[in-house]
Design a protein around this motif. Structure first.
Motif, PDB file in Angstrom:
ATOM      1  N   THR A 151       0.826  -1.199   0.000  1.00 36.86           N
ATOM      2  CA  THR A 151       0.000   0.000   0.000  1.00 36.86           C
ATOM      3  C   THR A 151       0.860   1.249   0.000  1.00 36.86           C
ATOM      4  O   THR A 151       2.047   1.206   0.341  1.00 36.86           O
ATOM      5  CB  THR A 151      -0.931   0.025   1.224  1.00 36.86           C
ATOM      6  N   GLU A 153       1.954   5.018  -1.997  1.00 33.00           N
ATOM      7  CA  GLU A 153       2.699   5.280  -3.218  1.00 33.00           C
ATOM      8  C   GLU A 153       4.173   4.969  -3.004  1.00 33.00           C
ATOM      9  O   GLU A 153       4.775   5.423  -2.041  1.00 33.00           O
ATOM     10  CB  GLU A 153       2.546   6.742  -3.637  1.00 33.00           C
ATOM     11  N   SER A 155       7.830   4.924  -5.152  1.00 37.17           N
ATOM     12  CA  SER A 155       8.545   5.295  -6.375  1.00 37.17           C
ATOM     13  C   SER A 155       9.852   4.525  -6.448  1.00 37.17           C
ATOM     14  O   SER A 155      10.556   4.392  -5.455  1.00 37.17           O
ATOM     15  CB  SER A 155       8.840   6.797  -6.383  1.00 37.17           C
ATOM     16  N   ASN A 183       0.762  -0.112  -7.027  1.00 30.27           N
ATOM     17  CA  ASN A 183       1.079   1.118  -6.293  1.00 30.27           C
ATOM     18  C   ASN A 183       2.542   1.528  -6.445  1.00 30.27           C
ATOM     19  O   ASN A 183       2.927   2.631  -6.075  1.00 30.27           O
ATOM     20  CB  ASN A 183       0.752   0.960  -4.806  1.00 30.27           C
ATOM     21  N   LYS A 185       5.500   2.638  -8.708  1.00 32.00           N
ATOM     22  CA  LYS A 185       5.712   3.273 -10.011  1.00 32.00           C
ATOM     23  C   LYS A 185       7.203   3.395 -10.297  1.00 32.00           C
ATOM     24  O   LYS A 185       7.965   3.875  -9.455  1.00 32.00           O
ATOM     25  CB  LYS A 185       5.084   4.676 -10.037  1.00 32.00           C
TER      26      LYS A 185
END
Length: 199
Positions: A151, A153, A155, A183, A185
């Protein structure tokens, strides 16, 4: 090509290798005792991978572990600690790299399957067969993806060598992330030429 083309003698090659290892270790210890120890462990793994009597490159599990540990865990932790991070925090962060490097390592043995089998070289692909090696590579890629938080975000930036397996490894990781960790990226992909020495 230095040895086969007789540009340097085997004795000179051994001396150059010893000097290179010594300079690397002195530099690593100059950065800190922990970084020096990590580099020393990597050197031992590299020796066991390549040299007799160990010759781990001829043992599929040992070759997988030595590559994934040296290039996935040790290098990540050395960079993490050199950047001011603590060892205890760096170890769990290195897990995705262990699996990602493992996936790429197994993947590098697949295209060489026919030649390795003919010459008697024992690689993960030869030992397991092409289908099982491909499945193991996919499992490692998905394990790398599963190592990221479920869960929030997240990166990720990637750095790989600019050749087929570097790009294929990142593609496998991105596919696995998209499938099980949407989630996460990938915000940057860098591909360095294989001759790059300054990052």
């Amino acid at each position: 090509f230095f040895l086969p083309d007789n540009i340097i003698s085997p004795k000179a090659a051994r001396i150059a290798a010893a000097i290179s290892c010594l300079v690397t270790l002195v530099g690593a210890f100059a950065l800190g005792t922990l970084i020096g120890i990590l580099f020393l462990i990597g050197l031992v793994l590299g020796y066991a991978y390549s040299a007799r009597p160990f010759n781990w490159k001829a043992r599929p599990l040992a070759s997988f572990l030595s590559n994934a540990i040296a290039h996935g865990i040790l290098l990540f932790i050395a960079g993490f600690v050199a950047g001011g991070g603590e060892l205890a925090r760096g170890i769990p962060y290195s897990i995705p790299y262990f699996f990602a490097v493992g996936a790429v390592f197994i993947g590098t043995t697949i295209p060489d399957y026919d030649g390795d089998k003919i010459t008697g070289k024992i690689t993960p692909a030869v030992s397991l067969g092409l289908r099982a090696a491909s499945i193991c590579m996919a499992i490692c890629a998905y394990a790398a993806a599963a190592s990221f938080p479920k869960t929030g975000e997240v990166s990720v930036a990637t750095l790989a060598q600019d050749y087929a397996f570097g790009r294929d490894g990142i593609a496998a990781l991105k596919a696995a992330l998209a499938a099980i960790r949407p989630n996460v990226k990938v915000v940057s992909e860098e591909y360095a030429p294989q001759t790059t020495t300054d990052f």
